[in-house]
Design a protein around this motif. Structure first.
Motif, PDB file in Angstrom:
ATOM      1  N   ARG A  27      10.751  21.937  42.877  1.00  0.00           N
ATOM      2  CA  ARG A  27       9.967  21.742  44.102  1.00  0.00           C
ATOM      3  C   ARG A  27       9.340  23.077  44.476  1.00  0.00           C
ATOM      4  O   ARG A  27      10.024  24.087  44.548  1.00  0.00           O
ATOM      5  CB  ARG A  27      10.839  21.239  45.239  1.00  0.00           C
ATOM      6  CG  ARG A  27      11.280  19.813  45.015  1.00  0.00           C
ATOM      7  CD  ARG A  27      11.692  19.181  46.343  1.00  0.00           C
ATOM      8  NE  ARG A  27      11.830  17.762  46.226  1.00  0.00           N
ATOM      9  CZ  ARG A  27      10.831  16.888  46.288  1.00  0.00           C
ATOM     10  NH1 ARG A  27       9.610  17.289  46.449  1.00  0.00           N
ATOM     11  NH2 ARG A  27      11.059  15.605  46.176  1.00  0.00           N
ATOM     12  N   MET A  30       2.501  24.044  47.278  1.00  0.00           N
ATOM     13  CA  MET A  30       1.181  24.266  46.669  1.00  0.00           C
ATOM     14  C   MET A  30       0.364  25.266  47.485  1.00  0.00           C
ATOM     15  O   MET A  30      -0.506  25.935  46.970  1.00  0.00           O
ATOM     16  CB  MET A  30       0.403  22.950  46.577  1.00  0.00           C
ATOM     17  CG  MET A  30       0.952  21.978  45.570  1.00  0.00           C
ATOM     18  SD  MET A  30       0.736  22.549  43.898  1.00  0.00           S
ATOM     19  CE  MET A  30      -1.019  22.450  43.754  1.00  0.00           C
ATOM     20  N   GLY A  34       2.529  25.018  53.108  1.00  0.00           N
ATOM     21  CA  GLY A  34       2.654  23.595  52.814  1.00  0.00           C
ATOM     22  C   GLY A  34       4.063  23.195  52.458  1.00  0.00           C
ATOM     23  O   GLY A  34       4.928  24.026  52.178  1.00  0.00           O
ATOM     24  N   GLU A  35       4.282  21.911  52.464  1.00  0.00           N
ATOM     25  CA  GLU A  35       5.561  21.353  52.038  1.00  0.00           C
ATOM     26  C   GLU A  35       5.677  21.479  50.516  1.00  0.00           C
ATOM     27  O   GLU A  35       4.680  21.348  49.806  1.00  0.00           O
ATOM     28  CB  GLU A  35       5.647  19.877  52.437  1.00  0.00           C
ATOM     29  CG  GLU A  35       5.803  19.656  53.918  1.00  0.00           C
ATOM     30  CD  GLU A  35       7.139  20.152  54.427  1.00  0.00           C
ATOM     31  OE1 GLU A  35       8.174  19.882  53.784  1.00  0.00           O
ATOM     32  OE2 GLU A  35       7.141  20.823  55.471  1.00  0.00           O
ATOM     33  N   VAL A  37       6.058  20.460  46.777  1.00  0.00           N
ATOM     34  CA  VAL A  37       5.744  19.265  46.007  1.00  0.00           C
ATOM     35  C   VAL A  37       6.561  19.289  44.722  1.00  0.00           C
ATOM     36  O   VAL A  37       7.001  20.348  44.269  1.00  0.00           O
ATOM     37  CB  VAL A  37       4.232  19.153  45.690  1.00  0.00           C
ATOM     38  CG1 VAL A  37       3.424  18.988  46.955  1.00  0.00           C
ATOM     39  CG2 VAL A  37       3.752  20.338  44.891  1.00  0.00           C
ATOM     40  N   CYS A  39       7.232  19.291  40.916  1.00  0.00           N
ATOM     41  CA  CYS A  39       6.561  19.727  39.688  1.00  0.00           C
ATOM     42  C   CYS A  39       7.451  19.360  38.504  1.00  0.00           C
ATOM     43  O   CYS A  39       8.667  19.512  38.566  1.00  0.00           O
ATOM     44  CB  CYS A  39       6.353  21.240  39.687  1.00  0.00           C
ATOM     45  SG  CYS A  39       5.373  21.864  41.050  1.00  0.00           S
ATOM     46  N   VAL A  55       1.982  18.774  38.465  1.00  0.00           N
ATOM     47  CA  VAL A  55       2.249  18.689  39.889  1.00  0.00           C
ATOM     48  C   VAL A  55       2.070  17.236  40.316  1.00  0.00           C
ATOM     49  O   VAL A  55       1.045  16.624  40.009  1.00  0.00           O
ATOM     50  CB  VAL A  55       1.270  19.589  40.679  1.00  0.00           C
ATOM     51  CG1 VAL A  55       1.525  19.486  42.171  1.00  0.00           C
ATOM     52  CG2 VAL A  55       1.363  21.020  40.192  1.00  0.00           C
ATOM     53  N   GLU A  57       1.439  15.148  43.358  1.00  0.00           N
ATOM     54  CA  GLU A  57       1.010  15.253  44.755  1.00  0.00           C
ATOM     55  C   GLU A  57       0.335  13.947  45.151  1.00  0.00           C
ATOM     56  O   GLU A  57      -0.572  13.482  44.463  1.00  0.00           O
ATOM     57  CB  GLU A  57       0.045  16.430  44.896  1.00  0.00           C
ATOM     58  CG  GLU A  57      -0.125  16.912  46.298  1.00  0.00           C
ATOM     59  CD  GLU A  57      -0.918  18.217  46.353  1.00  0.00           C
ATOM     60  OE1 GLU A  57      -0.716  18.945  47.321  1.00  0.00           O
ATOM     61  OE2 GLU A  57      -1.722  18.487  45.448  1.00  0.00           O
ATOM     62  N   HIS A  58       0.808  13.358  46.240  1.00  0.00           N
ATOM     63  CA  HIS A  58       0.275  12.089  46.735  1.00  0.00           C
ATOM     64  C   HIS A  58       0.395  10.988  45.673  1.00  0.00           C
ATOM     65  O   HIS A  58      -0.502  10.169  45.511  1.00  0.00           O
ATOM     66  CB  HIS A  58      -1.171  12.227  47.198  1.00  0.00           C
ATOM     67  CG  HIS A  58      -1.384  13.346  48.165  1.00  0.00           C
ATOM     68  ND1 HIS A  58      -0.847  13.361  49.426  1.00  0.00           N
ATOM     69  CD2 HIS A  58      -2.063  14.510  48.029  1.00  0.00           C
ATOM     70  CE1 HIS A  58      -1.183  14.474  50.034  1.00  0.00           C
ATOM     71  NE2 HIS A  58      -1.911  15.201  49.221  1.00  0.00           N
TER      72      HIS A  58
END
Length: 168
Positions: A27, A30, A34-35, A37, A39, A55, A57-58
């Protein structure tokens, strides 16, 4: 030419160690505030270096860019992940996962260039031997035929314009 299939692939005085590949998750934020993410990461504990990262993300996985690879590499070094990958939940693997666009260390690039030189200069009856040496070397660093096919399909995207593809 002195060829050993244990990943010593030329008459070079510099021995290129076989890769000790590990795959795992990390984790990492990015952005500065930011929180973190998720990886997906592949490391080579023998070099030690970060080979590749994706990564998530979303809900979408994408290849980490050069800046992200550099940042992740620094964090993994600071946490001693390369020294004890299993302690961080990384799992050994003998080949790079299919999603990986591999990067190469300077020593690996030099070795591939040396083998290419032998291939160019080899008489016809020695070409198969040199190809065996190249294939054994690539296998020793976890690169599969699938990765090579991807490299051919993607052409110049596989390596940067200067011919190097390293993280550190």
């Amino acid at each position: 030419m002195n060829h050993h299939f244990g990943n010593i692939s030329s008459d070079s005085d510099q021995w290129v160690a076989p890769a000790r590949l590990y795959v795992g998750h990390w984790r990492h934020p990015m952005h500065a505030h930011g929180e973190p993410v998720l990886c997906q990461v592949v490391i080579d504990a023998a070099e030690p270096r970060l080979v590749a990262a994706q990564v998530a993300e979303h809900g979408v996985a994408r290849e980490a860019d050069r800046r992200m690879l550099h940042t992740l590499d620094k964090v993994l070094r600071a946490q001693d992940v390369y020294d004890q990958p299993s302690a961080w939940g990384f799992t050994p693997c003998t080949v790079l996962p299919a999603w990986v666009r591999p990067t190469f260390s300077e020593s690996q690039i030099e070795e591939l260039q040396r083998i290419q030189g032998y291939l160019i200069e080899a008489p016809e009856h020695k070409v198969d031997t040199v190809l065996e040496v190249r294939d054994a070397f690539l296998q020793g660093i976890g690169v599969t035929d699938r990765h090579m096919c991807r490299a051919v399909r993607e052409g110049g995207r596989y390596l940067p314009k200067n011919g190097r593809s390293t993280v550190n």
